[in-house]
Design a protein around this motif. Structure first.
Motif, PDB file in Angstrom:
ATOM      1  N   LYS A  67      35.280 -16.731  24.699  1.00  0.00           N
ATOM      2  CA  LYS A  67      34.656 -17.479  25.802  1.00  0.00           C
ATOM      3  C   LYS A  67      35.539 -18.644  26.232  1.00  0.00           C
ATOM      4  CE  LYS A  67      29.924 -16.239  24.717  1.00  0.00           C
ATOM      5  NZ  LYS A  67      28.625 -16.678  24.233  1.00  0.00           N
ATOM      6  N   LEU A  68      36.144 -19.325  25.275  1.00  0.00           N
ATOM      7  CA  LEU A  68      37.044 -20.433  25.612  1.00  0.00           C
ATOM      8  C   LEU A  68      38.258 -19.918  26.381  1.00  0.00           C
ATOM      9  CD1 LEU A  68      36.920 -22.493  22.293  1.00  0.00           C
ATOM     10  CD2 LEU A  68      35.942 -23.138  24.504  1.00  0.00           C
ATOM     11  N   ALA A  69      38.799 -18.775  25.942  1.00  0.00           N
ATOM     12  CA  ALA A  69      39.947 -18.192  26.644  1.00  0.00           C
ATOM     13  C   ALA A  69      39.550 -17.761  28.053  1.00  0.00           C
ATOM     14  CB  ALA A  69      40.494 -17.007  25.852  1.00  0.00           C
ATOM     15  N   GLN A  70      38.344 -17.226  28.195  1.00  0.00           N
ATOM     16  CA  GLN A  70      37.866 -16.808  29.507  1.00  0.00           C
ATOM     17  C   GLN A  70      37.704 -18.020  30.435  1.00  0.00           C
ATOM     18  OE1 GLN A  70      34.000 -14.952  29.467  1.00  0.00           O
ATOM     19  NE2 GLN A  70      34.399 -13.883  31.392  1.00  0.00           N
ATOM     20  N   LYS A  71      37.185 -19.105  29.899  1.00  0.00           N
ATOM     21  CA  LYS A  71      37.040 -20.328  30.690  1.00  0.00           C
ATOM     22  C   LYS A  71      38.416 -20.849  31.119  1.00  0.00           C
ATOM     23  CE  LYS A  71      34.878 -24.868  30.583  1.00  0.00           C
ATOM     24  NZ  LYS A  71      34.095 -25.816  29.801  1.00  0.00           N
ATOM     25  N   ALA A  72      39.374 -20.802  30.210  1.00  0.00           N
ATOM     26  CA  ALA A  72      40.731 -21.249  30.530  1.00  0.00           C
ATOM     27  C   ALA A  72      41.344 -20.370  31.621  1.00  0.00           C
ATOM     28  CB  ALA A  72      41.597 -21.233  29.273  1.00  0.00           C
ATOM     29  N   THR A  73      41.097 -19.076  31.542  1.00  0.00           N
ATOM     30  CA  THR A  73      41.595 -18.164  32.569  1.00  0.00           C
ATOM     31  C   THR A  73      40.947 -18.473  33.915  1.00  0.00           C
ATOM     32  OG1 THR A  73      42.003 -16.449  30.912  1.00  0.00           O
ATOM     33  CG2 THR A  73      41.846 -15.735  33.206  1.00  0.00           C
ATOM     34  N   GLY A  74      39.678 -18.800  33.910  1.00  0.00           N
ATOM     35  CA  GLY A  74      38.989 -19.199  35.138  1.00  0.00           C
ATOM     36  C   GLY A  74      39.603 -20.453  35.739  1.00  0.00           C
ATOM     37  N   THR A  75      39.980 -21.389  34.892  1.00  0.00           N
ATOM     38  CA  THR A  75      40.627 -22.611  35.369  1.00  0.00           C
ATOM     39  C   THR A  75      41.980 -22.283  35.998  1.00  0.00           C
ATOM     40  OG1 THR A  75      39.495 -23.921  33.679  1.00  0.00           O
ATOM     41  CG2 THR A  75      41.453 -24.904  34.693  1.00  0.00           C
ATOM     42  N   LYS A  76      42.714 -21.339  35.393  1.00  0.00           N
ATOM     43  CA  LYS A  76      43.995 -20.922  35.975  1.00  0.00           C
ATOM     44  C   LYS A  76      43.768 -20.313  37.360  1.00  0.00           C
ATOM     45  CE  LYS A  76      47.403 -19.179  34.026  1.00  0.00           C
ATOM     46  NZ  LYS A  76      48.502 -18.559  33.334  1.00  0.00           N
TER      47      LYS A  76
END
Length: 89
Positions: A67-76
């Motif tokens: 979930k944290l990686a997915q959120k980071a990808t969303g920020t990108k």
């Protein structure tokens, strides 16, 4: 705050969302938006790699780390849209 300092941008402590908004707006005004976005993307990539490594070391935490990686990808993705225009104006 470290990225802002590297770009010569003075910022005040605030929530992460407001700090990013202020960084992007000020970087846009100082014509260093491309550099700011690049630096943010590098930081996000490092975090995503760290989440992946941690998920391998701690399999029970994979769900949370994903979930944290997915959120980071969303920020990108948000930063990619930002590079095409300044939505915070």
């Amino acid at each position: 705050m470290h990225i802002a300092k590297q770009l010569g941008i003075e910022m005040q402590m605030n929530t992460r969302e407001l700090q990013i908004k202020e960084l992007l707006n000020t970087a846009y005004d100082k014509d260093v938006l491309t550099q700011a976005i690049g630096m943010l993307n590098n930081l996000i990539d490092e975090r995503i790699q760290a989440y992946h490594r941690l998920s391998m070391d701690y399999p029970h935490a994979r769900g949370i780390l994903a979930k944290l990686a997915q959120k980071a990808t969303g920020t990108k993705n948000l930063l990619a849209r930002e590079s095409r225009g300044n939505p915070y104006e």
